[in-house]
Design an enzyme around this catalytic site. Structure first.
Site, PDB file in Angstrom:
ATOM      1  CG  ASP A 190      37.402  43.627  53.935  1.00 52.13           C
ATOM      2  OD1 ASP A 190      36.751  42.827  54.607  1.00 52.13           O
ATOM      3  OD2 ASP A 190      36.914  44.503  53.207  1.00 52.13           O
ATOM      4  CE  LYS A 196      32.104  40.143  51.746  1.00 48.02           C
ATOM      5  NZ  LYS A 196      31.565  41.378  51.288  1.00 48.02           N
ATOM      6  CG  MET A 214      35.628  43.817  42.265  1.00 50.74           C
ATOM      7  SD  MET A 214      34.138  43.648  43.227  1.00 50.74           S
ATOM      8  CE  MET A 214      33.385  45.243  43.007  1.00 50.74           C
TER       9      MET A 214
HETATM   10  N1  SAH Z   1      36.576  49.440  48.564  1.00 51.28           N
HETATM   11  C1  SAH Z   1      37.649  49.138  47.641  1.00 51.28           C
HETATM   12  C2  SAH Z   1      37.173  48.318  46.480  1.00 51.28           C
HETATM   13  C3  SAH Z   1      36.708  46.958  46.845  1.00 51.28           C
HETATM   14  S1  SAH Z   1      36.222  46.028  45.467  1.00 51.28           S
HETATM   15  C4  SAH Z   1      38.290  50.448  47.183  1.00 51.28           C
HETATM   16  O1  SAH Z   1      37.758  51.518  47.462  1.00 51.28           O
HETATM   17  O2  SAH Z   1      39.346  50.387  46.554  1.00 51.28           O
HETATM   18  C5  SAH Z   1      37.696  45.110  45.149  1.00 51.28           C
HETATM   19  C6  SAH Z   1      38.341  45.580  43.902  1.00 51.28           C
HETATM   20  O3  SAH Z   1      39.032  46.786  44.129  1.00 51.28           O
HETATM   21  C7  SAH Z   1      39.402  44.652  43.337  1.00 51.28           C
HETATM   22  O4  SAH Z   1      38.836  43.595  42.608  1.00 51.28           O
HETATM   23  C8  SAH Z   1      40.166  45.592  42.448  1.00 51.28           C
HETATM   24  O5  SAH Z   1      39.476  45.850  41.256  1.00 51.28           O
HETATM   25  C9  SAH Z   1      40.137  46.862  43.272  1.00 51.28           C
HETATM   26  N2  SAH Z   1      41.340  47.001  44.099  1.00 51.28           N
HETATM   27  C10 SAH Z   1      41.407  47.066  45.430  1.00 51.28           C
HETATM   28  N3  SAH Z   1      42.678  47.253  45.840  1.00 51.28           N
HETATM   29  C11 SAH Z   1      43.415  47.299  44.727  1.00 51.28           C
HETATM   30  C12 SAH Z   1      44.804  47.490  44.470  1.00 51.28           C
HETATM   31  N4  SAH Z   1      45.678  47.641  45.457  1.00 51.28           N
HETATM   32  N5  SAH Z   1      45.223  47.503  43.179  1.00 51.28           N
HETATM   33  C13 SAH Z   1      44.357  47.354  42.173  1.00 51.28           C
HETATM   34  N6  SAH Z   1      43.042  47.169  42.355  1.00 51.28           N
HETATM   35  C14 SAH Z   1      42.576  47.154  43.607  1.00 51.28           C
END
Ligand code: SAH
Length: 536
Positions: free
Chosen positions: A42, A64, A191
Site C-alpha cells: 500500500d 490508494k 483520515m
Molecule cells: N490501517 C491503517 C489505517 C489506514 S486508514 C492503520 O491501522 O493505521 C489511513 C489513515 O490512517 C490516514 O489517513 C491517517 O489518518 C492514518 N495514518 C496512517 N499512517 C499514519 C501515520 N504514519 N501518521 C499519522 N496517521 C497515519
C-alpha cells in the site's frame, strides 16, 4: 500469464506494516515477507520493508492515496485470489493494522469465499503509534479509561452500500453518533484532516468542551513527523497555519497535554535533519541506523558498488602462497577486503588455516572486527590510526621490513603509498592483490536528486575519497551549485583532501576515522548551531 498449479497450495498473509518506522513491523510479518513470492503493498506501507522480501519476489504497488487510487478494492481482492490460486505465497502488506480502517476484512472475505488459506498478522495502528511518538499516552489512570478509534473520512457515506446505510446502530450501522462521541474522553480520528472543520464543529455543537486539548500528527513515526497541538476550538486554524495534510491522525483528549514533558521523538538531536549516506548499499545500513536513532531522515545514496575481482586467479595464487608460508605479513585494509577473502576461501575450498604461518595486519578497528567475526582471526597488529601512512610508520616496530614478504589484500583502487613505503624499506616481496573491484554506481537515487533540487538536504556523509569522487561525477558539471548550502561530513583526512581537491568545503571531519566519530562530529556541529540560533 499465471498458470494454476493445483499441487501447490497458495497462501495469502495480510500483514500489518505498522505506521512507518521500519522497526515497528512484527517478527511474524518479517518472517512472512522473507518467504514471499509476491508482495502487494500500500501507499502507507514503508517501501523500505520490501527489502525483507527476496530480491526475486514480485512487488506490486496497490496504491490508494486519497483521490488517486491506482487499483480499486475489487481489483485488489481479485489479485489476491488469483495469486493465491496460482499457488503463490502472497504477502498483502497494509499500512498500520490490516483490520483498522484498512479494508482487510473485505480482502479476507474474498479469500474465504474463494477457499484460499489466509493468515492475518496485526500491525501497530496509527492511533497508537503516532501519539506514542508524539509523546502522548493514549490512556492515563487519572485522565481517561477509554480510547476510541473513529474514521473521519469525508466520503464515508458515499462508500457505503445502501444496505449498510439502512441499518440502525444496533444492527451494525457504521454511522457516526455525534452526541455519544462528544462525551468520550479520548478519541483518535483517522483520515480526518480534510473533514477536521466538520469533526470539530460536530463535537463542540454536541457538548464537548472547546478547550479540550487536541493534536494532529502527520507522518507519525517517520523522521518527517510533525505535530500540532491546540485546543479543540483552535485546532482547525493551527492545522491550516502549519499546513498539515494527510496522512495524519487527530487525537482529542486531556492526555494530549502530557506531551509537553513526554515529547521524546521530535526532540532527538538530529530530528528533522535530512542526511545522505554515500557508502555502498551493503555498508550503509550501520551508519543509517546510528543517524536514524538520533532522529535524522536518511537517504541512502550509494555511489560505489563492489564487484568480484577482475583477476580471481591472482587472488587464488596469493592464498596458495600464504598457505605455503611464502609471506611474513598479510595486510587487510578494509572490512570489505575481509569479506572478499572469506568468499575467495569458500570458492577455492580453503579455510583460515592458510594464514597460520603469517602475521596479519589490519587497518582500522572495523577491519579487525570483520576479521574476528568472519574468519575467527585476530590481527597481530592494528596501527593507531586507520590510514596506510600509520601502518607504514608503525609496522617496523613489530617486525623487520627489510627482506620481508608482504601480501596486501585490498581494493583495486588502493593507493600506491603502502607498496612504495614497504619497497623503500627493503621489503623483498610486496604482492598488491585486488580482492575486489570498486565501480561507480550508474546513477543516484531519484530521492536524493529531488531533495537536492529542493534544497532539503542538510548533510552528506563521506566515508572514503572514492565516495567523494563518485558523487561529484554522478552529480555532473554543476555539482558545486547542487551542493551549495549542504553540510559535508568527512570520515578522515584522506576523504577531506578529496573534498578540498574537488573544490568543496567540508563542514566537519571525524576526530578519528570511524563511524562513531563521524556521527559525533555531525551531532556536535548541529547542537552548536541550534544553540547559536537560540532554538530549543
Ligand atoms: N490501517 C491503517 C489505517 C489506514 S486508514 C492503520 O491501522 O493505521 C489511513 C489513515 O490512517 C490516514 O489517513 C491517517 O489518518 C492514518 N495514518 C496512517 N499512517 C499514519 C501515520 N504514519 N501518521 C499519522 N496517521 C497515519
Amino acid at each position: 500469464m499465471l498458470v494454476t498449479d493445483s499441487r501447490k497450495k497458495g497462501f495469502v498473509a495480510l500483514v500489518g506494516a505498522g505506521p512507518g518506522d521500519v522497526g515497528l513491523l512484527t517478527v511474524r510479518g518479517r518472517e512472512l515477507l522473507e518467504r514471499a513470492d509476491v508482495v502487494v503493498y500500500d501507499y502507507l506501507a514503508n517501501v523500505r520493508l520490501l527489502q525483507f522480501a527476496p530480491e526475486q519476489a514480485e512487488k506490486i504497488y496497490a496504491g490508494k492515496k486519497a483521490a488517486s487510487h491506482s487499483m480499486t478494492q475489487e481489483q485488489i481482492n481479485q489479485l489476491l485470489v488469483q495469486r493465491g490460486r496460482a499457488g503463490q505465497r502472497v504477502v498483502r502488506l497494509k499500512g498500520g493494522d490490516p483490520f483498522v480502517f484498512g479494508r482487510g476484512g473485505e480482502e479476507c472475505e474474498a479469500l474465504s469465499a474463494a477457499g484460499i488459506r489466509f493468515e492475518v498478522v496485526p500491525g501497530i495502528t496509527a492511533a497508537l503509534a503516532a501519539p506514542a511518538y508524539a509523546g502522548i499516552p493514549v490512556t492515563h489512570r487519572d485522565l481517561n479509561s477509554s480510547f476510541t478509534f473513529i474514521t473521519g473520512h469525508e466520503k464515508e457515506q458515499v462508500y457505503k452500500s445502501t444496505e449498510a446505510l439502512a441499518r440502525t446502530p444496533g444492527e451494525g450501522s457504521s454511522d457516526i453518533d455525534w452526541p455519544s462521541i462528544a462525551k468520550l474522553p479520548c478519541i483518535a480520528f483517522y483520515m480526518g484532516v480534510k473533514s477536521l472543520p466538520r469533526i470539530v464543529s460536530q463535537l463542540i455543537d454536541n457538548g464537548m468542551c472547546a478547550t479540550t486539548p487536541a493534536a494532529v500528527i502527520q507522518w507519525g513515526t517517520h523522521p518527517r513527523q510533525r505535530t500540532v497541538v491546540a485546543t479543540l476550538a483552535n485546532l482547525v486554524g493551527e492545522v491550516e497555519k502549519h499546513k498539515l495534510s494527510a496522512p495524519a491522525i487527530t487525537i482529542i483528549g486531556q492526555v494530549v497535554a502530557l506531551r509537553k514533558n513526554l515529547n521524546w521523538f521530535e526532540t532527538r538531536p538530529l530530528f528533522g535533519r535530512c542526511i545522505a549516506v554515500t557508502r555502498t548499499r551493503h555498508q550503509a545500513s550501520e551508519l543509517t541506523r546510528r543517524l536514524e536513532e538520533l532522529g535524522a531522515q536518511v537517504i541512502e545514496a550509494p555511489t560505489i558498488e563492489l564487484h568480484p575481482p577482475v583477476d580471481p586467479d591472482r587472488v587464488h595464487q596469493a592464498l596458495i602462497k600464504a598457505a605455503r608460508g611464502d609471506y611474513d605479513w598479510v595486510v587487510l585494509t578494509s572490512a570489505n577486503s575481509v569479506t572478499q577473502v572469506r568468499r575467495a576461501l569458500q570458492q577455492w575450498q580453503l579455510d583460515a588455516r592458510i594464514f597460520s604461518s603469517c602475521r596479519i595486519a589490519a587497518i582500522g578497528a572495523a577491519t579487525n572486527q570483520a576479521l574476528e567475526q568472519e574468519l575467527c582471526l585476530r590481527a597481530d597488529f592494528v596501527p593507531s590510526r586507520a590510514v596506510a601512512e600509520s601502518l607504514a610508520d608503525e609496522l617496523p616496530a613489530h617486525g623487520k621490513i627489510s627482506g620481508g614478504r608482504f601480501s596486501l589484500l585490498r581494493a583495486d583502487i588502493g593507493r600506491p603509498l603502502l607498496v612504495q613505503r614497504l619497497m623503500q624499506q627493503g621489503a623483498a616481496v610486496v604482492d598488491d592483490v585486488a580482492v575486489y573491484q570498486t565501480r561507480t554506481t550508474e546513477s543516484l537515487p531519484e530521492e536524493l536528486i529531488e531533495a537536492l533540487e529542493h534544497k532539503r538536504v542538510d548533510w552528506i556523509t563521506f566515508t572514503s575519497s572514492s565516495c567523494v569522487k563518485n558523487l561529484v561525477s554522478l552529480l555532473g558539471d554543476r555539482y558545486n551549485e547542487k551542493l551549495q548550502g549542504v553540510h559535508l561530513a568527512s570520515i578522515g583526512p584522506i576523504t577531506s583532501t578529496a573534498l578540498r581537491e574537488a573544490g568543496l568545503q567540508l563542514t566537519v571531519e571525524a576526530r578519528s576515522p570511524d563511524l562513531d566519530c563521524l556521527v559525533e562530529a555531525i551531532n556536535e556541529f548541529s547542537a552548536a548551531s541550534v544553540a547559536k540560533e537560540g532554538a530549543v
